[in-house]
Scaffold this motif. Structure first.
Motif, PDB file in Angstrom:
ATOM      1  N   MET A   1       0.859  -1.176   0.143  1.00  0.00           N
ATOM      2  CA  MET A   1       0.207  -0.044   0.152  1.00  0.00           C
ATOM      3  C   MET A   1       0.904   1.193   0.031  1.00  0.00           C
ATOM      4  N   SER A   2       0.745   2.215  -1.169  1.00  0.00           N
ATOM      5  CA  SER A   2       1.483   3.199  -1.218  1.00  0.00           C
ATOM      6  C   SER A   2       0.962   4.404  -0.362  1.00  0.00           C
ATOM      7  N   VAL A   3       1.928   5.223   0.236  1.00  0.00           N
ATOM      8  CA  VAL A   3       1.649   6.269   0.861  1.00  0.00           C
ATOM      9  C   VAL A   3       1.378   7.667  -0.087  1.00  0.00           C
ATOM     10  N   ASN A   4       0.305   8.321  -0.141  1.00  0.00           N
ATOM     11  CA  ASN A   4       0.064   9.511  -1.080  1.00  0.00           C
ATOM     12  C   ASN A   4       0.669  10.708  -0.120  1.00  0.00           C
ATOM     13  N   ALA A  17       7.790   0.576   3.750  1.00  0.00           N
ATOM     14  CA  ALA A  17       8.024  -0.838   2.975  1.00  0.00           C
ATOM     15  C   ALA A  17       7.894  -1.964   3.578  1.00  0.00           C
ATOM     16  N   GLY A  18       7.941  -1.935   4.852  1.00  0.00           N
ATOM     17  CA  GLY A  18       7.781  -3.216   5.633  1.00  0.00           C
ATOM     18  C   GLY A  18       8.964  -3.863   5.965  1.00  0.00           C
ATOM     19  N   ARG A  23      17.542  -1.155  -2.684  1.00  0.00           N
ATOM     20  CA  ARG A  23      17.721  -0.363  -3.837  1.00  0.00           C
ATOM     21  C   ARG A  23      16.189   0.350  -3.931  1.00  0.00           C
ATOM     22  N   VAL A  24      16.095   1.643  -4.535  1.00  0.00           N
ATOM     23  CA  VAL A  24      14.844   2.211  -4.599  1.00  0.00           C
ATOM     24  C   VAL A  24      14.887   3.062  -6.093  1.00  0.00           C
ATOM     25  N   ASN A 135       9.942   0.173  -4.511  1.00  0.00           N
ATOM     26  CA  ASN A 135      11.177  -0.776  -4.097  1.00  0.00           C
ATOM     27  C   ASN A 135      11.597  -1.564  -5.185  1.00  0.00           C
ATOM     28  N   ALA A 136      12.768  -1.495  -5.628  1.00  0.00           N
ATOM     29  CA  ALA A 136      13.154  -2.141  -6.702  1.00  0.00           C
ATOM     30  C   ALA A 136      13.163  -3.740  -6.710  1.00  0.00           C
ATOM     31  N   ALA A 137      13.179  -4.019  -5.628  1.00  0.00           N
ATOM     32  CA  ALA A 137      13.244  -5.542  -5.268  1.00  0.00           C
ATOM     33  C   ALA A 137      12.034  -6.341  -5.706  1.00  0.00           C
ATOM     34  N   ASP A 138      10.834  -5.562  -5.139  1.00  0.00           N
ATOM     35  CA  ASP A 138       9.656  -6.253  -5.835  1.00  0.00           C
ATOM     36  C   ASP A 138       8.734  -5.354  -6.667  1.00  0.00           C
ATOM     37  N   GLY A 139       9.123  -4.096  -7.226  1.00  0.00           N
ATOM     38  CA  GLY A 139       8.371  -3.196  -8.047  1.00  0.00           C
ATOM     39  C   GLY A 139       7.237  -2.722  -7.174  1.00  0.00           C
ATOM     40  N   LYS A 140       7.155  -2.640  -5.872  1.00  0.00           N
ATOM     41  CA  LYS A 140       6.012  -2.079  -5.305  1.00  0.00           C
ATOM     42  C   LYS A 140       6.278  -0.694  -4.970  1.00  0.00           C
ATOM     43  N   GLU A 141       5.345   0.231  -5.162  1.00  0.00           N
ATOM     44  CA  GLU A 141       5.368   1.586  -4.849  1.00  0.00           C
ATOM     45  C   GLU A 141       5.406   1.649  -3.423  1.00  0.00           C
TER      46      GLU A 141
END
Length: 193
Positions: A1-4, A17-18, A23-24, A135-141
């Motif tokens: 869940m991305s923060v706006n 990011a939990g 890498r970002v 997050n470059a590791a999983d592609g999640k915003e």
């Protein structure tokens, strides 16, 4: 869940990011405002060349390196730029800056991201501008900051990543500025360091 993010908001990257991030990617996207043609028919959009830049500052708030379309990689190799997109055409990020957080030299305290209208148009001609941290590791915003405050400014100091008590944080700055390149923005960045 991305923060706006809202202008001025600060977040911990690890908390959002939990877990620890290594890498970002800071993604930047925009669209040119569509112009209305004769009697509302036709028209199109002007090409707007927005440029993402990334300035690395040391603990004394001095710039130590700059990553932009004329230097796509930091001298230490920890930061790299995807290259220049001169129109903003297409969906998704138009330019990206990748940061290997664990490889950023210890004397670098903050990394400031800016965007400039290299072609000189104001942000009155820009739509849907944003920056987002992934997050470059999983592609999640992890976080998104919408920049579409239209106006006469030709640049914006978007955000900064900075070290605080051994962890990386993000500050959504969102300060309007003037200038075609990051050089023009340096005096405007200093108060945010």
């Amino acid at each position: 869940m991305s923060v706006n993010l809202q202008k001025g908001q600060k977040i911990s990257l690890e908390k959002e990011a939990g877990g620890a991030l290594s890498r970002v990617v800071m993604g930047l996207g925009w669209d040119a405002v569509k112009s209305k043609g004769f009697f509302g028919f036709g028209g199109g959009s002007a090409e707007i060349d927005l440029d993402a830049s990334c300035i690395m500052f040391d603990t004394n708030n001095r710039p130590v390196d700059v990553i932009w379309f004329r230097q796509l990689k930091s001298r230490d190799g920890s930061v790299s730029h995807s290259g220049d997109n001169r129109t903003g055409a297409g969906d998704g990020d138009d330019e990206q800056v990748s940061v290997a957080l664990n490889d950023v030299p210890a004397d670098v305290k903050s990394i400031v991201f800016t965007v400039n209208s290299f072609t000189g148009q104001s942000f009155a001609q820009v739509n849907n501008a944003y920056c987002r941290l992934v997050n470059a590791a999983d592609g999640k915003e992890v976080a998104r900051f919408n920049l579409s405050v239209q106006g006469s400014h030709s640049a914006q100091i978007m955000a900064k990543l900075y070290r605080h008590n051994g962890e990386w944080k993000m500050h959504a700055i969102g300060e309007n500025g003037t200038g075609r390149t990051f050089d023009d923005l340096l005096p405007q960045i200093v108060p945010h360091l």
